[in-house]
Design a protein around this motif. Structure first.
Motif, PDB file in Angstrom:
ATOM      1  N   PHE A  56       4.871  -4.241  -1.582  1.00 31.03           N
ATOM      2  CA  PHE A  56       4.286  -3.047  -1.490  1.00 31.03           C
ATOM      3  C   PHE A  56       4.985  -2.306  -0.104  1.00 31.03           C
ATOM      4  O   PHE A  56       3.743  -2.690   0.909  1.00 31.03           O
ATOM      5  CB  PHE A  56       3.076  -1.861  -1.836  1.00 31.03           C
ATOM      6  CG  PHE A  56       2.679  -1.994  -3.482  1.00 31.03           C
ATOM      7  CD1 PHE A  56       3.457  -1.354  -4.313  1.00 31.03           C
ATOM      8  CD2 PHE A  56       2.036  -3.175  -3.851  1.00 31.03           C
ATOM      9  CE1 PHE A  56       3.449  -1.989  -5.827  1.00 31.03           C
ATOM     10  CE2 PHE A  56       1.679  -3.338  -4.937  1.00 31.03           C
ATOM     11  CZ  PHE A  56       2.616  -2.252  -6.417  1.00 31.03           C
ATOM     12  N   LEU A 113       2.453  -0.959   2.665  1.00 27.95           N
ATOM     13  CA  LEU A 113       1.358  -1.315   2.004  1.00 27.95           C
ATOM     14  C   LEU A 113       0.800  -1.906   3.749  1.00 27.95           C
ATOM     15  O   LEU A 113       1.790  -2.660   3.802  1.00 27.95           O
ATOM     16  CB  LEU A 113       0.651  -1.241   1.132  1.00 27.95           C
ATOM     17  CG  LEU A 113      -0.018  -0.467   0.111  1.00 27.95           C
ATOM     18  CD1 LEU A 113       0.745   1.198   0.205  1.00 27.95           C
ATOM     19  CD2 LEU A 113      -0.641  -0.432  -1.073  1.00 27.95           C
ATOM     20  N   LEU A 123      -5.299  -4.745  -3.330  1.00 24.65           N
ATOM     21  CA  LEU A 123      -5.064  -4.116  -4.767  1.00 24.65           C
ATOM     22  C   LEU A 123      -4.594  -4.677  -5.743  1.00 24.65           C
ATOM     23  O   LEU A 123      -4.883  -4.861  -6.938  1.00 24.65           O
ATOM     24  CB  LEU A 123      -3.490  -3.815  -3.992  1.00 24.65           C
ATOM     25  CG  LEU A 123      -2.471  -3.100  -5.815  1.00 24.65           C
ATOM     26  CD1 LEU A 123      -3.626  -1.534  -5.676  1.00 24.65           C
ATOM     27  CD2 LEU A 123      -1.366  -2.242  -5.087  1.00 24.65           C
ATOM     28  N   ARG A 170      -1.036   4.887  -3.370  1.00 22.37           N
ATOM     29  CA  ARG A 170      -0.143   5.054  -2.672  1.00 22.37           C
ATOM     30  C   ARG A 170       1.448   3.468  -3.202  1.00 22.37           C
ATOM     31  O   ARG A 170       2.206   3.808  -2.937  1.00 22.37           O
ATOM     32  CB  ARG A 170      -0.607   4.607  -1.854  1.00 22.37           C
ATOM     33  CG  ARG A 170      -1.014   5.871  -0.558  1.00 22.37           C
ATOM     34  CD  ARG A 170      -1.684   5.733   0.772  1.00 22.37           C
ATOM     35  NE  ARG A 170      -2.588   4.790   0.959  1.00 22.37           N
ATOM     36  CZ  ARG A 170      -3.237   3.336   1.063  1.00 22.37           C
ATOM     37  NH1 ARG A 170      -1.888   2.696   2.129  1.00 22.37           N
ATOM     38  NH2 ARG A 170      -3.863   2.687   1.424  1.00 22.37           N
ATOM     39  N   ALA A 171       0.226   2.844  -3.679  1.00 24.94           N
ATOM     40  CA  ALA A 171       1.469   1.745  -4.230  1.00 24.94           C
ATOM     41  C   ALA A 171       2.143   2.304  -5.496  1.00 24.94           C
ATOM     42  O   ALA A 171       3.501   1.738  -5.829  1.00 24.94           O
ATOM     43  CB  ALA A 171       0.795   0.209  -4.789  1.00 24.94           C
ATOM     44  N   GLU A 187       5.313   3.826  -4.330  1.00 32.10           N
ATOM     45  CA  GLU A 187       6.276   3.188  -4.272  1.00 32.10           C
ATOM     46  C   GLU A 187       7.156   2.405  -5.589  1.00 32.10           C
ATOM     47  O   GLU A 187       8.381   2.071  -5.842  1.00 32.10           O
ATOM     48  CB  GLU A 187       6.118   1.868  -3.453  1.00 32.10           C
ATOM     49  CG  GLU A 187       7.171   1.215  -2.393  1.00 32.10           C
ATOM     50  CD  GLU A 187       6.086   0.754  -1.379  1.00 32.10           C
ATOM     51  OE1 GLU A 187       7.057  -1.158  -0.968  1.00 32.10           O
ATOM     52  OE2 GLU A 187       5.346   1.139  -0.925  1.00 32.10           O
ATOM     53  N   ASN A 188       5.859   1.965  -5.964  1.00 33.22           N
ATOM     54  CA  ASN A 188       6.335   0.728  -7.172  1.00 33.22           C
ATOM     55  C   ASN A 188       5.455   1.109  -8.531  1.00 33.22           C
ATOM     56  O   ASN A 188       4.693   0.215  -8.548  1.00 33.22           O
ATOM     57  CB  ASN A 188       6.442  -0.201  -7.217  1.00 33.22           C
ATOM     58  CG  ASN A 188       7.719  -1.153  -8.167  1.00 33.22           C
ATOM     59  OD1 ASN A 188       7.118  -0.787  -9.199  1.00 33.22           O
ATOM     60  ND2 ASN A 188       7.802  -2.311  -7.899  1.00 33.22           N
TER      61      ASN A 188
END
Lengths: 340, 232, 293
Positions: free
Chosen positions: B89, B92, B100, C174-175, C178-179
């Motif tokens: 990501f 991030l 995560l 947020r992750a 993105e994907n």
């Protein structure tokens, strides 16, 4: 292949019956009331078909299609009212200018794809609606709409007794648009449009420019929509801002989904059904039939958008293919059974 | 004992029949390499095992059927995945990327930081600004934080400079002691070093299963993989 | 100078309202790829909930009851958004065009329901008396309610950014923007994040519904459509999935619109579309958007 063999003669018979209907002094098509309703319905059928070329065949989800319809309407009305050009030339000019507009808007919007494209076309469509409803340049008469000057158009289109001519005009428009879309979608370009919908990279790999083909589809459907707009000016007696708003494009989307995208007659049927259903539902809401129902249900039922919206949600979620999809499912089941 | 058994796996993508009945097994506590030319369906196979593509057929992880199970449940069930092209990501930070991924009760940060000390020092850096090799470290580190029954690793050395290839290979060799692994890899030297079993695919099907010693046979390599081996 | 300040501040006030609509649209699109045409109805539902609270639950109108209306409106919008997400959106998982279409249907049905129950006429939302006060800023006379809009939007912006930055669900969102697929491949049930963004987006829209009701002197199911279209424009200009981008674009569009309208009344909408076209032609992913939108 199968479907043409069976539906073509049927289609011909239906069109012939619709065409000669108003000639008889008896039968359902005699009265101007139904003729007017059907004339509007035919035009929406044709308009839905132009939208199907974009959305169903090419896979472009545009929310700005109403702009081109309204542009055809307003430009025709403005030319007829304010210049000395006759109706015929005015409509040609209107359609031509709409074509140029479509090239400009299409080239800008097609830089984006998918859902972003939907948003961008929505914004352009809304800009058109704003220009019309705010009366820019004092041309559009704003929210009140712009009636066409009855003295400057052929007298066969004026007056209740002549409604049958409007009816025929609408029917001819529908047939013309149907033929045009048939020709486009069956041509080699039409096959590229469908290929673009299914897999854009594959088209690009063949050395064809996807954006250029999309633009062609965009412009063809816009030009045809403006042509339908010309007929709508005569049928509805002028132009109004409601024809330009996002609600109209959304209605087109509903029609196409309702009838089933990618089948030409499905889109037409969806347009006709939607148009008639929304007038009938409107009538129903003003009748006393709903009086006994409690207000909490009666309120929403009195809004055609409620019922149509529910049908729409149902079709998207549970019955993709709409009316024509359901027809083919039944048809194939029947054929399978009879062939055994 | 097999950790993973793939049976008659079919995948269609946009109307194309990409996997046409893939069958193979991954022995437990060993490293199996999935080989084949470009575009024969190796990555698709890993994605289908992860449930990232809809597929028909059967994928069993120690007798537990995975086909039809949601991707996140497959991952929780002990299938670690290191995707092709890393897919870190980028917005991030490195630490956030790791946080995560960590869902075990006691995520094994020590293991990850001992394998890749750089990830500790670069914890606050955005992953998008890392080099390709560093991003690969993040991608490999993510599943290692949790307990895995099997690791699926897709082209870990793709696009890396030779020095980094060696570094990643070392890390993989270390990880290979701990876990069953199914790795897609073009670098035959690396395959020879870590794999105990090889599976070769062609045109959406498995065409060979056997030991890695076959890779020393020039003819085999040429006919199966279309490359000349031995140079690596 | 005072005109400049007046237009700037009212422009930012308008932008604050746009932001409240656009933030949710942007997150929902960024994370799930859903173009949410039902977002306007989240506003409407919030506005009617606020109206209900202000007129049926409490019978006085002061600052506290208005804050109460904002919270009730926000919760109403958020919960309604959750219901829509659970009832229709999740059932069309990954079918993005169908999801967009079904939200069109939801917008029609809910708009018609609200219209059928409450009529389409504007209903006055009671506001505290200080709403009509004015403040002088360097000679410019500014209606005080504009500062309220700015304050509320700023507060929600900070809260949303904090949630995104410091919570696990925020990290997942947020992750996921993105994907999304990689997030699930790491063992995370991304659908929880879907519900979270629908609730958050619906909350902001509901608060926005109450505030726009104050701004336009009433509540009607018909007004949500225009706000929604502006929300879309803000999202495209700001970039999908970026809250900061939405805030920036909302301000830009609010101010631009006010200035254009000041010089030629009615020009504002037109200029905004040109701004949109300009952004698309030069930076198709939006000002702060992820590259592949």
């Amino acid at each position: 292949m199968l479907r043409w063999k069976y539906s073509r003669p049927l289609l011909g018979i239906i069109v012939a019956l619709l065409a000669v209907g108003p000639l008889f002094t008896f039968g359902p098509l005699h009265g101007p009331g139904l003729q007017q309703t059907l004339a509007v319905a035919f035009l929406y059928g044709a308009l839905a078909l132009t939208y199907d070329l974009l959305f169903g065949f090419t896979g472009l989800l545009s929310f700005g299609h109403a702009l081109f319809f309204a542009s055809g309407m307003y430009l025709t009305t403005i030319f007829v009212n304010t210049s000395h050009i006759n109706l015929f030339l005015s409509s040609f000019l209107a359609i031509g200018i709409t074509g140029v507009l479509a090239v400009l808007i299409g080239s800008a919007s097609l830089r984006t794809k998918g859902i972003t494209f939907a948003m961008v076309t929505l914004a352009f469509g809304e800009a058109g609606h704003v220009i019309i409803s705010r009366n820019f340049g004092n041309l559009t008469n704003g929210e009140n709409g712009l009636p066409i000057n009855a003295d400057r158009i052929p007298q066969i289109f004026i007056g209740v007794v002549n409604t049958k001519y409007l009816y025929w005009l609408a029917l001819v428009t529908l047939i013309f648009v149907y033929a045009a879309i048939w020709w486009v979608t069956e041509s080699s370009a039409g096959r590229v449009f469908s290929a673009l919908r299914d897999n854009e990279t594959r088209v690009a790999v063949l050395g064809l420019n996807p954006t250029r083909f999309k633009l062609v589809a965009f412009v063809i459907s816009a030009v045809l929509a403006s042509g339908v707009g010309v007929s709508m000016v005569l049928v509805s007696g002028g132009s109004a801002p409601r024809f330009a708003d996002a609600g109209t494009t959304i209605a087109l989307l509903l029609m196409v989904i309702l009838g089933g995208a990618v089948t030409r007659w499905g889109a037409v049927l969806g347009g006709i059904f939607y148009s008639i259903a929304s007038t009938r539902l409107q009538d129903l809401s003003q009748s006393t039939a709903l009086d006994s129902i409690p207000k909490i249900i009666k309120g929403p039922l009195s809004e055609p958008a409620f019922t149509l919206g529910l049908i729409f949600i149902f079709i998207v979620m549970f019955a993709p293919g709409g009316l024509s999809g359901a027809y083919y499912r039944v048809r194939f089941r029947y054929l399978n059974r009879s062939s055994k | 004992m097999n950790a993973l058994a793939v049976k008659d796996l079919h995948v269609y993508i946009q109307g194309s029949h990409i996997l046409q009945g893939v069958n193979f097994e991954v022995p437990a506590n060993q490293v199996t390499a999935l080989l084949g030319r470009n575009g024969v369906g190796k990555s698709t196979t890993l994605k289908a095992i992860m449930g990232l593509y809809p597929s028909t057929g059967s994928v069993k992880l120690f007798d537990k059927e995975l086909n039809g199970v949601a991707t996140h449940k497959i991952a929780r069930g002990g299938v670690g995945y290191v995707p092709e092209d890393r897919e870190v990501f980028s917005t991030l930070t490195v630490k956030e990327n790791l946080n995560l991924a960590a869902h075990a009760e006691n995520p094994n940060f020590e293991l990850v930081y001992s394998l890749f000390p750089e990830l500790l020092s670069r914890g606050a850096q955005r992953a998008g600004t890392l080099s390709g090799g560093q991003q690969q470290m993040v991608a490999i580190a993510r599943p290692l934080l949790n307990k895995n029954q099997i690791l699926l690793v897709d082209e870990p050395t793709k696009g890396l400079a030779p020095k980094l290839v060696a570094e990643v290979a070392d890390a993989l060799a270390l990880v290979a002691h701990e876990s069953t692994m199914l790795v897609v890899e073009q670098n035959l030297a690396l395959v020879k070093r870590i794999a105990q079993f090889i599976v070769v695919m062609d045109q959406g099907k498995v065409i060979f299963e056997g030991g890695p010693e076959n890779l020393h046979d020039e003819k085999f390599v040429h006919s199966m993989l279309g490359v000349s081996g031995g140079h690596n | 100078m005072d005109t400049f300040i007046l237009i700037s501040i009212t422009g930012i006030g308008l932008g604050a309202l746009y932001f409240l609509v656009a933030s949710g649209l942007s997150l929902i699109y960024g994370l799930m790829g859903v173009l949410n045409f039902a977002h306007g109805t989240f506003m409407s539902v919030g506005a009617y909930m606020g109206l209900w609270f202000s007129t049926q639950v409490v019978h006085t109108t002061n600052t506290w009851t208005f804050i109460g209306a904002l919270i009730v409106g926000g919760l109403g919008g958020g919960l309604f958004a959750l219901i829509v997400e659970q009832l229709v959106i999740t059932r069309l998982y990954e079918r993005h065009i169908d999801q967009a279409l079904v939200t069109v249907g939801v917008a029609l049905v809910v708009g018609a329901m609200l219209g059928g129950w409450f009529t389409n006429d504007l209903r006055l939302l009671p506001t505290p008396t200080w709403f009509i006060n004015i403040v002088k800023v360097r000679g410019a006379i500014i209606p005080v309610d504009r500062f309220l809009y700015i304050g509320v939007a700023a507060l929600l912006l900070v809260v949303m950014l904090a949630i995104l930055k410091f919570t696990r669900i925020g990290l997942i969102i947020r992750a996921g923007v993105e994907n999304r697929h990689m997030v699930t491949a790491l063992g995370i049930n991304v659908r929880l994040a879907f519900s979270a963004v629908f609730f958050l987006g619906g909350f902001a829209a509901g608060v926005g519904g109450v505030l726009t009701a104050a701004y336009q002197n009433g509540v009607s199911p018909l007004t949500a459509g225009t706000w929604l279209i502006y929300g879309f424009i803000v999202v495209v200009v700001g970039g999908m999935g970026s809250i900061g981008g939405s805030a920036l674009a909302a301000m830009l569009i609010g101010i631009t619109k006010q200035f254009a309208n000041y010089y030629i009344p009615g020009l504002g909408d037109f200029v905004i579309v040109f701004l949109l076209a300009a952004v698309l032609l030069t930076k198709p992913q939006g000002l702060l958007g992820k590259v592949s939108a």
